[in-house]
Design an enzyme around this catalytic site. Structure first.
Site, PDB file in Angstrom:
ATOM      1  N   GLU A   1     -25.207  46.233 -10.501  1.00 21.69           N
ATOM      2  CA  GLU A   1     -25.217  47.532 -10.138  1.00 21.69           C
ATOM      3  C   GLU A   1     -26.446  47.140 -10.660  1.00 21.69           C
ATOM      4  OE1 GLU A   1     -25.551  51.646 -12.289  1.00 21.69           O
ATOM      5  OE2 GLU A   1     -23.758  52.171 -10.263  1.00 21.69           O
TER       6      GLU A   1
ATOM      7  N   GLU B   1     -17.502  63.403  -8.890  1.00 22.48           N
ATOM      8  CA  GLU B   1     -16.423  62.554  -9.238  1.00 22.48           C
ATOM      9  C   GLU B   1     -16.304  63.432 -10.794  1.00 22.48           C
ATOM     10  OE1 GLU B   1     -18.165  60.485  -7.947  1.00 22.48           O
ATOM     11  OE2 GLU B   1     -16.931  59.094  -7.112  1.00 22.48           O
TER      12      GLU B   1
ATOM     13  N   HIS C   1      -3.172  32.684 -17.268  1.00 22.94           N
ATOM     14  CA  HIS C   1      -1.504  32.744 -17.075  1.00 22.94           C
ATOM     15  C   HIS C   1      -1.840  33.281 -15.495  1.00 22.94           C
ATOM     16  CE1 HIS C   1       0.863  30.521 -20.241  1.00 22.94           C
ATOM     17  NE2 HIS C   1      -0.191  31.456 -20.766  1.00 22.94           N
TER      18      HIS C   1
ATOM     19  N   GLY D   1     -28.222  55.038 -16.351  1.00 25.36           N
ATOM     20  CA  GLY D   1     -26.729  55.288 -16.988  1.00 25.36           C
ATOM     21  C   GLY D   1     -26.196  54.140 -17.598  1.00 25.36           C
ATOM     22  N   ARG D   2     -26.046  52.465 -16.805  1.00 24.26           N
ATOM     23  CA  ARG D   2     -24.738  51.509 -17.863  1.00 24.26           C
ATOM     24  C   ARG D   2     -25.753  51.117 -18.627  1.00 24.26           C
ATOM     25  NH1 ARG D   2     -27.809  50.802 -13.098  1.00 24.26           N
ATOM     26  NH2 ARG D   2     -29.256  49.392 -12.594  1.00 24.26           N
TER      27      ARG D   2
ATOM     28  N   LYS E   1     -21.915  57.462  -1.141  1.00 23.74           N
ATOM     29  CA  LYS E   1     -22.488  59.099  -1.152  1.00 23.74           C
ATOM     30  C   LYS E   1     -21.947  60.060  -0.670  1.00 23.74           C
ATOM     31  CE  LYS E   1     -23.663  58.025  -5.934  1.00 23.74           C
ATOM     32  NZ  LYS E   1     -24.499  58.724  -7.044  1.00 23.74           N
TER      33      LYS E   1
ATOM     34  N   LYS F   1     -25.043  61.835 -16.618  1.00 23.60           N
ATOM     35  CA  LYS F   1     -26.788  62.011 -16.919  1.00 23.60           C
ATOM     36  C   LYS F   1     -27.230  63.185 -15.891  1.00 23.60           C
ATOM     37  CE  LYS F   1     -31.011  59.010 -16.549  1.00 23.60           C
ATOM     38  NZ  LYS F   1     -31.079  57.654 -16.531  1.00 23.60           N
TER      39      LYS F   1
HETATM   40  O1  F6P Z   1     -22.894  56.271  -8.621  1.00 25.86           O
HETATM   41  C1  F6P Z   1     -23.109  55.522  -9.618  1.00 25.86           C
HETATM   42  C2  F6P Z   1     -24.330  55.827 -10.653  1.00 25.86           C
HETATM   43  O2  F6P Z   1     -25.307  56.436 -10.416  1.00 25.86           O
HETATM   44  C3  F6P Z   1     -24.557  54.815 -11.850  1.00 25.86           C
HETATM   45  O3  F6P Z   1     -25.121  54.565 -11.853  1.00 25.86           O
HETATM   46  C4  F6P Z   1     -23.909  56.399 -13.040  1.00 25.86           C
HETATM   47  O4  F6P Z   1     -23.758  55.366 -14.815  1.00 25.86           O
HETATM   48  C5  F6P Z   1     -23.090  56.664 -12.560  1.00 25.86           C
HETATM   49  O5  F6P Z   1     -22.672  56.538 -11.054  1.00 25.86           O
HETATM   50  C6  F6P Z   1     -22.451  58.369 -13.539  1.00 25.86           C
HETATM   51  O6  F6P Z   1     -23.906  58.967 -13.236  1.00 25.86           O
HETATM   52  P1  F6P Z   1     -24.029  60.192 -14.111  1.00 25.86           P
HETATM   53  O7  F6P Z   1     -24.071  59.611 -15.303  1.00 25.86           O
HETATM   54  O8  F6P Z   1     -24.940  61.019 -13.105  1.00 25.86           O
HETATM   55  O9  F6P Z   1     -22.630  61.497 -14.050  1.00 25.86           O
END
Ligand code: F6P
Length: 581
Positions: free
Chosen positions: A380, A228, A411, A294-295, A544, A222
């Site tokens: 979240e 990452e 189980h 995002g979620r 972060k 987003k």
């Molecule tokens: O660190 C949490 C977050 O901001 C989430 O809310 C989001 O879904 C995820 O990181 C990834 O963010 P992006 O889509 O901006 O890479």
């Protein structure tokens, strides 16, 4: 509209109603004190309980009767929803008010799945939302068709065989979960993999056996600023270009590299300028908007990998499923409104019965990533200690969501749900028609007859577990089986362990969309009762930031190391020693 003055300053969203100040809360407290919950006697005295407490939303048949509530409890919970203004807040969400107060944003994931051509059109902050959504959906559909048909090829003219979605959190969990859920709908010969973790193992393992000439990367972020995702995207780009050069598929020069990236990388983001800066042609990028959290974004272009895997028509069916539950949530009376009732039940368990967690147990192997997906959606969203006006919450919030598919969970951890000391409300989810209708031709000569329908054996567990949890087994029943007295108590099942059963016809794209929207609106309902901004996520920021600050210390920068607290310093020194540094 005159702004409300709150701790955050003036805002157009009214301050939350403190649920504990409502008359419904007071009545729920009294009601709870006098409630002697006993599902055995309740069902015995009231044969119509199951029918009365079963509701339908779209294709979902939702039995709430095995919850620790009476009609009075539900009526009081519905009154609580009214007194905290749930209906107004729902309308505020659907119409694009800035209910994400701390980020001053509209919350419009529901706009991603409105009926095309709805009148009047949705216009928010001057944006023609419906038109923009339709245009982006058409663009990603056309791209998905090109990849599926082989019209879109890699730089050496070969069709795409593997799509690798690089994203994390909401840019990963929804697409992965639904990719697994809709496995029977995938196009043969076209596989999607998902890289999310910055642990280099993830990208290394997921690319190890791939052919760069037939691999397409989707960088889904987003913000297009997530460490990452951007790190993994750079690793993937290097892997791609090195691989293409090594096999002679492209020349070893910048122009050839640029052309290759154009054919093997696309992006999904709200930040198209950053996409361009990364080297991906904005013509190969699919956009969405900051009013999609995002979620909550799997119905946006974040679902591009899904549209490729199952096809744009199935992707639209998924959106149809979302819409069915959106409309139910927006229009059904609160007393028959399934997401509302389930959200209120969660409030009941957390705030009145002290539950700290909630299990979600799909009896559908294809939903094996559903709990992981729900963890971000619910935790979240509602893992907060302050309300949307900046004041502290007045109740417990945000229970832990967790789960595994049945029967695997049986189980592993069901022991604790059946006989442990904690109350763990659980949602059981099953579908009637299996994707793979296998029969056990031989049977076992005993309980499993020859030719047994294995899905029915499987679902016997779904029905049995909720029954066992609700009604348990008394000491007298255990004794009547001839159990020696000294182990009677160990074999007693107390019962009164609350469950909700959700039954759907089959795991179609629409049903998957319905399930996701159901939980989105359950989460929203809880957030409104608690007065939470369920759409921000400030709690992820500190870690972060610190990771970036600590990174030089990890690499041996003495000044950065010395700036750390004693525990972190000691861990870092040990780490460096283990790396032989
Ligand atoms: O660190 C949490 C977050 O901001 C989430 O809310 C989001 O879904 C995820 O990181 C990834 O963010 P992006 O889509 O901006 O890479």
């Amino acid at each position: 509209m005159a702004p409300w003055i709150t701790r955050l300053g003036p805002m157009t969203t009214p301050p939350p109603v403190d649920p504990t100040t409502t008359s419904a809360w007071a009545d729920l407290t009294t009601h709870h004190e006098s409630l002697d919950a006993d599902l055995r006697s309740w069902f015995a005295a009231d044969p119509a309980r199951a029918e009365r407490l079963t509701f339908e939303a779209g294709d979902l048949w939702v039995d709430l009767s095995k919850n620790l509530v009476t009609d009075e409890t539900l009526a009081l919970l519905v009154r609580l929803a009214q007194e905290v203004g749930l209906t107004d807040r729902t309308e505020a969400m659907f119409t694009g008010e800035h209910i994400n107060v701390t980020e001053d944003r509209a919350v419009l994931h529901t706009a991603l799945r409105r009926t095309p051509g709805t009148r009047p059109p949705l216009v928010v902050d001057g944006q023609q939302v419906d038109d923009d959504v339709a245009a982006e959906l058409d663009k990603l559909s056309a791209f998905a068709d090109q990849v599926r048909s082989g019209e879109w090829t890699g730089v050496s003219g070969k069709r795409v065989e593997t799509v690798v979605n690089i994203g994390i959190g909401g840019s990963d969990l929804g697409p992965v979960m639904i990719y697994e859920a809709l496995a029977p709908y995938r196009q043969a010969g076209l596989t999607v993999r998902f890289v999310s973790n910055i642990d280099p193992t993830d990208v290394a393992q997921k690319t190890a056996d791939l052919d760069p000439e037939t691999t397409l990367f989707i960088v889904a972020s987003k913000t297009f600023g997530t460490l990452e995702t951007l790190t993994n995207a750079r690793l993937a780009r290097a892997w791609l270009l090195d691989g293409l050069v090594a096999r002679g598929a492209i020349a070893d020069d910048d122009e050839a590299r640029r052309t290759a990236v154009g054919k093997h990388f696309v992006a999904v983001s709200t930040a198209l300028d950053k996409v361009a800066a990364f080297g991906i042609d904005p013509a190969n990028a699919f956009g969405f908007w900051d009013w999609v959290g995002g979620r909550y974004s799997v119905g946006s272009a974040i679902g591009t990998s899904l549209a490729i895997a199952v096809g744009p028509d199935r992707f639209r069916e998924l959106l149809d499923g979302f819409r069915i539950i959106d409309e139910h949530f927006r229009t059904a009376p609160l007393e028959r409104n399934v997401p509302t009732l389930m959200g209120l039940l969660n409030v009941w368990y957390v705030n009145f019965l002290g539950a700290a967690s909630h299990a979600v147990l799909p009896y559908a192997q294809q939903l094996h990533r559903f709990a992981a997906y729900l963890q971000q959606l619910t935790m979240e969203s509602n893992g907060k200690s302050v309300r949307w006006d900046g004041s502290p919450v007045t109740t417990a919030t945000g229970e832990v969501f967790w789960g595994e598919p049945g029967t695997n969970g049986q189980h592993a951890f069901y022991q604790l749900i059946h006989q442990g000391t904690q109350l763990i409300p659980a949602d059981f989810i099953a579908v009637a028609r299996p994707a793979y209708p296998l029969v056990d031709a031989e049977g076992d000569g005993g309980a499993v007859s020859a030719g047994a329908d294995v899905h029915e054996l499987f679902l016997a567990n779904f029905f049995a577990q909720t029954k066992a949890l609700a009604f348990g087994k008394t000491a007298d029943e255990v004794r009547a089986e001839g159990t020696p007295e000294h182990i009677v108590s160990a074999r007693v099942f107390p019962g009164n362990r609350p469950t909700t059963s959700i039954l759907a016809p089959a795991l179609t794209p629409s049903v998957v969309g319905q399930l996701v929207a159901l939980y989105e609106h359950i989460t929203f309902t809880q957030g409104i009762v608690w007065g939470i901004d369920s759409f921000d996520q400030w709690g992820v920021e500190l870690g972060k930031k610190l990771a970036l600050e600590i990174a030089p210390a990890v690499s041996g920068d003495e000044a950065a190391l010395a700036a750390q607290d004693p525990s972190t310093q000691s861990l870092l020194r040990r780490y460096r020693a283990l790396r032989g540094a």
